[in-house]
Motif scaffolding. Structure first.
Motif, PDB file in Angstrom:
ATOM      1  N   GLU A   1       0.670  -1.151   0.046  1.00 21.95           N
ATOM      2  CA  GLU A   1       0.034  -0.238   0.045  1.00 21.95           C
ATOM      3  C   GLU A   1       0.888   1.194  -0.080  1.00 21.95           C
ATOM      4  O   GLU A   1       1.466   1.751   1.125  1.00 21.95           O
TER       5      GLU A   1
ATOM      6  N   GLU B   1       1.966   5.133   0.316  1.00 20.50           N
ATOM      7  CA  GLU B   1       1.005   6.081   1.178  1.00 20.50           C
ATOM      8  C   GLU B   1       1.980   7.371   1.256  1.00 20.50           C
ATOM      9  O   GLU B   1       3.164   7.355   1.415  1.00 20.50           O
TER      10      GLU B   1
ATOM     11  N   ASP C   1       2.627   0.754   3.445  1.00 24.45           N
ATOM     12  CA  ASP C   1       1.890   0.194   4.557  1.00 24.45           C
ATOM     13  C   ASP C   1       1.720  -1.480   4.354  1.00 24.45           C
ATOM     14  O   ASP C   1       0.888  -1.860   3.695  1.00 24.45           O
TER      15      ASP C   1
ATOM     16  N   LYS D   1      -1.035  -5.541  10.295  1.00 28.24           N
ATOM     17  CA  LYS D   1      -0.424  -4.282  10.208  1.00 28.24           C
ATOM     18  C   LYS D   1       0.626  -4.047  10.796  1.00 28.24           C
ATOM     19  O   LYS D   1       1.456  -3.302  10.464  1.00 28.24           O
TER      20      LYS D   1
HETATM   21 MN    MN Z   1      -2.616   1.896   4.508  1.00 31.66          MN
END
Ligand code: MN
Length: 230
Positions: free
Chosen positions: A79, A81, A110, A131
Motif C-alpha cells: 500500500e 502512502e 503500509d 498491520k
Molecule cells: Mn494503508
C-alpha cells in the motif's frame, strides 16, 4: 540507575540531503482514505470520519532493504502512502493551523497481511497482527517541508517487478493532510516524531517471494523493497 537489559534502539528516518536522523515516536495510519480503494475493500467511500490504526515505530524499514516474506500469511499486500512527519505536537489542532505542525514528508509502504486483516474484520477483532508485524513499514527518506512545500496533489504510484500496480494522485485523498492532523489530534495528543501514513489509493495487490516493489510520489523520490526469494 541503569537499564536492566540494553535499551531498544531509537527508530528513525534519514533526512534527505543531510546526515541528520529524524527520531520516530509513533506511527499512526489512516484507513481507506481514497474512494476507489475504499470501494475495492468493500466499503462505502462517503465522507465518514477517518479511522486510525497504528504500527510500532520499530516496524520501519529503510529504502533498498530486503525483507523476508512475513510469517502467518499467504496474502501479503503493498500500500503506497504519503507519510507526514510531525515536528510540533499538540491536541485539538485546528485545520487552519495543522500544516504548521508538519516537519516533512516521505513515501511509505503500509505492508499488510490481507488474509489476517480479513479474518479480523469478519470477527470484529483488532488489526494489529495484520498491520503491525515486523518490517511492515518500509519508508523512504524524510524531506523537510521547507524544501518541498506541502503535498496536496501529485502522482503517487507503486510498481512490482516493473509492472504498475497503483497509480493515483494525492488530490484524490478523501481527508486532506490538514484534516487528518486536526481530527487525529482530537483523539490523541500528537508529539514531535509522530508519523502519519495517510492511506493508500486503489490497486493494492499481492507481493510474493523475490518481488521488487517500488513506491514513489512525485517530489519525494521512492522507497524500494525486495522480498527475499524462497
Ligand atoms: Mn494503508
Amino acid at each position: 540507575m541503569t537499564w536492566a537489559i540494553p535499551a531498544s534502539a531509537q527508530p528513525f528516518l534519514p533526512v534527505a540531503g543531510s546526515d541528520q536522523k529524524f527520531p520516530v515516536r509513533r506511527i499512526y495510519c489512516v484507513g481507506q482514505n481514497y474512494a476507489a480503494h475504499a470501494r475495492e475493500m468493500g466499503s462505502n467511500p462517503d465522507r465518514e470520519l477517518p479511522f486510525f490504526f497504528s504500527k510500532p515505530a520499530d516496524t520501519l524499514v529503510p529504502d533498498g532493504a530486503t525483507i523476508s516474506y512475513p510469517p502467518g500469511t499467504s496474502n501479503l499486500h503493498h500500500e503506497v502512502e504519503l507519510v507526514v512527519a510531525i515536528g510540533t505536537g499538540g491536541r485539538d489542532i485546528a485545520v487552519k493551523d495543522a500544516l504548521d505542525h508538519v516537519w516533512g514528508y516521505a513515501v511509505g509502504n503500509d505492508l499488510t497481511r490481507r488474509d489476517i486483516q480479513a479474518e479480523a474484520k469478519a470477527a470484529g477483532r483488532p488489526w494489529d497482527m495484520a498491520k503491525g508485524f515486523d518490517h511492515s513499514a518500509p519508508c523512504g527518506e524524510l524531506h523537510p517541508v521547507g524544501e518541498t512545500g506541502h503535498f496536496k496533489q501529485g502522482r503517487i504510484a507503486l510498481s512490482v517487478n516493473g509492472e504498475a500496480r497503483q497509480t493515483s494522485d494525492l488530490s484524490d485523498l478523501i481527508w486532506s493532510v490538514e484534516e487528518v492532523i486536526a481530527y487525529l489530534s482530537s483523539l490523541v495528543e500528537l508529539m514531535p516524531g509522530d508519523l502519519i501514513f495517510t492511506g493508500t489509493p486503489e490497486g493494492v495487490s499481492e507481493l510474493t517471494h523475490g518481488d521488487h516493489c517500488v513506491a514513489e510520489i512525485d517530489g519525494l523520490g521512492r522507497v524500494e523493497t525486495h522480498i527475499e526469494a524462497e
